[in-house]
Design an enzyme around this catalytic site. Structure first.
Site, PDB file in Angstrom:
ATOM      1  N   TRP A  25       0.841  -1.126  -0.033  1.00  0.00           N
ATOM      2  CA  TRP A  25      -0.050   0.024  -0.012  1.00  0.00           C
ATOM      3  C   TRP A  25       0.850   1.092  -0.012  1.00  0.00           C
ATOM      4  CZ3 TRP A  25      -0.356  -4.042   3.429  1.00  0.00           C
ATOM      5  CH2 TRP A  25       0.242  -3.853   4.774  1.00  0.00           C
ATOM      6  N   GLU A  38      -5.845   1.551   5.027  1.00  0.00           N
ATOM      7  CA  GLU A  38      -6.130   2.053   6.248  1.00  0.00           C
ATOM      8  C   GLU A  38      -6.907   1.281   7.467  1.00  0.00           C
ATOM      9  OE1 GLU A  38      -4.117   3.899   7.994  1.00  0.00           O
ATOM     10  OE2 GLU A  38      -2.645   4.625   6.289  1.00  0.00           O
ATOM     11  N   GLN A  43      -6.346  -2.086  14.083  1.00  0.00           N
ATOM     12  CA  GLN A  43      -6.397  -3.201  15.095  1.00  0.00           C
ATOM     13  C   GLN A  43      -5.946  -4.634  14.576  1.00  0.00           C
ATOM     14  OE1 GLN A  43      -7.993  -2.723  18.016  1.00  0.00           O
ATOM     15  NE2 GLN A  43      -9.665  -1.444  17.876  1.00  0.00           N
ATOM     16  N   LEU A  81     -10.464 -11.810   8.930  1.00  0.00           N
ATOM     17  CA  LEU A  81      -9.322 -10.645   9.263  1.00  0.00           C
ATOM     18  C   LEU A  81     -10.071 -10.003  10.427  1.00  0.00           C
ATOM     19  CD1 LEU A  81      -7.323  -9.155   8.060  1.00  0.00           C
ATOM     20  CD2 LEU A  81      -8.817  -7.714   6.597  1.00  0.00           C
ATOM     21  N   GLY A  82     -11.302 -10.394  10.935  1.00  0.00           N
ATOM     22  CA  GLY A  82     -11.560  -9.736  12.167  1.00  0.00           C
ATOM     23  C   GLY A  82     -12.286  -8.405  12.074  1.00  0.00           C
ATOM     24  N   TYR A 121      -8.893  10.093  12.184  1.00  0.00           N
ATOM     25  CA  TYR A 121      -7.638   9.378  11.688  1.00  0.00           C
ATOM     26  C   TYR A 121      -7.516   9.021  10.128  1.00  0.00           C
ATOM     27  CZ  TYR A 121      -4.078   6.248  10.651  1.00  0.00           C
ATOM     28  OH  TYR A 121      -3.090   5.409   9.985  1.00  0.00           O
ATOM     29  N   ASP A 139      -2.739   8.117  15.277  1.00  0.00           N
ATOM     30  CA  ASP A 139      -3.186   6.480  15.558  1.00  0.00           C
ATOM     31  C   ASP A 139      -2.184   6.556  16.853  1.00  0.00           C
ATOM     32  OD1 ASP A 139      -0.349   6.131  14.899  1.00  0.00           O
ATOM     33  OD2 ASP A 139      -1.213   4.658  13.554  1.00  0.00           O
ATOM     34  N   CYS A 194      10.082   3.592  17.849  1.00  0.00           N
ATOM     35  CA  CYS A 194       9.756   4.186  19.162  1.00  0.00           C
ATOM     36  C   CYS A 194       8.568   3.085  19.663  1.00  0.00           C
ATOM     37  CB  CYS A 194       9.098   5.711  18.914  1.00  0.00           C
ATOM     38  SG  CYS A 194       8.690   6.331  20.418  1.00  0.00           S
ATOM     39  N   CYS A 201      16.088   4.036  20.609  1.00  0.00           N
ATOM     40  CA  CYS A 201      16.268   5.226  20.676  1.00  0.00           C
ATOM     41  C   CYS A 201      17.679   5.734  19.969  1.00  0.00           C
ATOM     42  CB  CYS A 201      16.495   6.192  22.306  1.00  0.00           C
ATOM     43  SG  CYS A 201      15.030   5.867  23.131  1.00  0.00           S
ATOM     44  N   CYS A 210      14.382  14.720  22.076  1.00  0.00           N
ATOM     45  CA  CYS A 210      13.166  13.933  22.501  1.00  0.00           C
ATOM     46  C   CYS A 210      13.324  13.969  24.581  1.00  0.00           C
ATOM     47  CB  CYS A 210      13.587  12.398  22.209  1.00  0.00           C
ATOM     48  SG  CYS A 210      12.339  11.140  23.067  1.00  0.00           S
TER      49      CYS A 210
HETATM   50 FE1  SF4 Z   1      11.131   7.295  20.805  1.00  0.00          FE
HETATM   51 FE2  SF4 Z   1      12.321   9.342  21.869  1.00  0.00          FE
HETATM   52 FE3  SF4 Z   1      13.479   7.049  21.605  1.00  0.00          FE
HETATM   53 FE4  SF4 Z   1      12.888   8.582  19.639  1.00  0.00          FE
HETATM   54  S1  SF4 Z   1      14.218   8.972  21.088  1.00  0.00           S
HETATM   55  S2  SF4 Z   1      12.686   6.082  19.672  1.00  0.00           S
HETATM   56  S3  SF4 Z   1      11.086   9.391  19.964  1.00  0.00           S
HETATM   57  S4  SF4 Z   1      11.813   7.526  22.863  1.00  0.00           S
END
Ligand code: SF4
Length: 364
Positions: A25, A38, A43, A81-82, A121, A139, A194, A201, A210
């Site tokens: 997609w 989408e 879910q 697919l539910g 969304y 989301d 994340c 990170c 961050c």
């Molecule tokens: Fe998530 Fe912050 Fe880590 Fe990036 S630095 S993965 S935004 S917690």
């Protein structure tokens, strides 16, 4: 907000170009196909959608084809697919677009919001991803990224409905050269870097700004959700046989698995047969209108877990007696090797497997 938004947009765009997953997609700009993806992805895991998405588009390649299809064939294509309400709403949405929008998926959020089944969304996703419009979208993945980036501690401001997240996303897509890239990048970052647990990170393109990372709060934000006990339904799954034929029931048009085929289900509480064995024959007759005899509980219980509900199903075989001519439109007899024509959810397949009913053959 503007400096932060510019920073995030500028860092995410090149990261996405280099690191995004190659998903079917993402290779299209067709708004209909993006809308379908989408809805499917709500879910549902990406790996699951990968199978269904191309098959669904092959069967319903455009809005007009989907709008003209009958609901049973749409549910059939969605079977397994539910969350079947999505399929019914997608179908209704296609009918709305075919009749009200000349068959063209709208490109503006306000017009998209009028389409049945399209919430804030999905409207943002279609407007941004398909039409490259600076439309906000939040989301669960985006909400988690923004909560951590901005160090949002208050649980009520952390979820996908939080107005602060919609404002932040709007500012980010407004600052983007290509909103479609940055909108997808926000979601991809949440899905792949994340992540809910142990975000990586070290490879995150926005780590320098961050707050959660700087303050060691990545395990604290977002706050774990408090979940109450999940309701359980203890049910007889009644396998009514007439000779070799098996009766299946099309569930009501509202409620769980609406319009989908299943065995007749009867609460076990208060509906046991003589001596506490098997299902009460009177209860079966009351529910289905069919006279039955010889109630025999099978050994194989089936458990099915929905998001907010668990079904504990106990298959019980009974034999129809007399002629079964008037069974109404919500029931049908299957011959050996048949599956009902229309939507067959996973739980029904599990029950049919428990009965060793052959599902490999044609549909009724
Ligand atoms: Fe998530 Fe912050 Fe880590 Fe990036 S630095 S993965 S935004 S917690």
């Amino acid at each position: 907000m503007t400096g932060f938004a510019r920073y995030v947009a500028a860092r995410l765009a090149p990261w996405f170009r280099d690191h995004h997953r190659d998903l079917a997609w993402r290779r299209t700009r067709d708004p209909y196909a993006i809308w379908v993806s989408e809805i499917m992805l709500q879910q549902t895991r990406v790996e699951t959608v990968k199978d269904y998405y191309p098959r669904f588009l092959q069967r319903f390649p455009d809005v007009g084809t989907l709008a003209a299809a009958d609901q049973a064939s749409v549910l059939q294509a969605w079977s397994g697919l539910g969350y079947y309400r999505r399929a019914r709403l997608l179908h209704r949405g296609a009918q709305y677009i075919a009749t009200t929008c000349d068959g063209k998926v709208p490109d503006r959020v306000d017009a998209l919001r009028k389409v049945p089944g399209i919430g804030p969304y999905t409207a943002g996703a279609v407007a941004s991803i398909a039409y490259d419009k600076p439309a906000a979208l939040v989301d669960g993945n985006v909400a988690r990224v923004l909560s951590r980036l901005q160090g949002v501690m208050e649980p009520k401001h952390q979820d996908a409905k939080a107005p602060g997240h919609w404002q932040a996303t709007q500012a980010i897509v407004d600052a983007a050269k290509s909103p479609r890239i940055v909108a997808q990048a926000l979601m991809e970052l949440g899905a792949t870097v994340c992540t809910p647990v142990n975000p990586t990170c070290l490879v995150c393109p926005v780590r320098a700004r961050c707050v959660a990372r700087a303050r060691g709060l990545t395990a604290t934000i977002p706050a774990p959700k408090k979940r109450g006990p999940v309701p359980r339904d203890d049910l007889w799954a009644v396998a009514i046989y007439a000779g070799e034929k098996l009766l299946v029931h099309r569930r009501p048009d509202k409620g769980l698995l609406a319009g989908m085929w299943c065995l007749p289900l009867i609460p076990r509480e208060g509906n046991r047969g003589r001596g506490g064995k098997g299902v009460s024959l009177a209860a079966v007759r009351k529910q289905t209108g069919i006279r039955v005899a010889r109630s025999r509980e099978l050994d194989t219980a089936v458990k099915h877990i929905f998001t907010h509900r668990i079904w504990e199903l106990h298959p019980c075989r009974v034999e129809a007696t007399g002629k079964q001519t008037d069974i109404g439109t919500h029931y049908t007899w299957l011959h050996p090797g048949e599956l009902p024509s229309g939507g067959v959810p996973k739980v029904t397949r599990k029950l049919l497997a428990a009965l060793t009913w052959d599902t490999s053959s044609k549909r009724a």
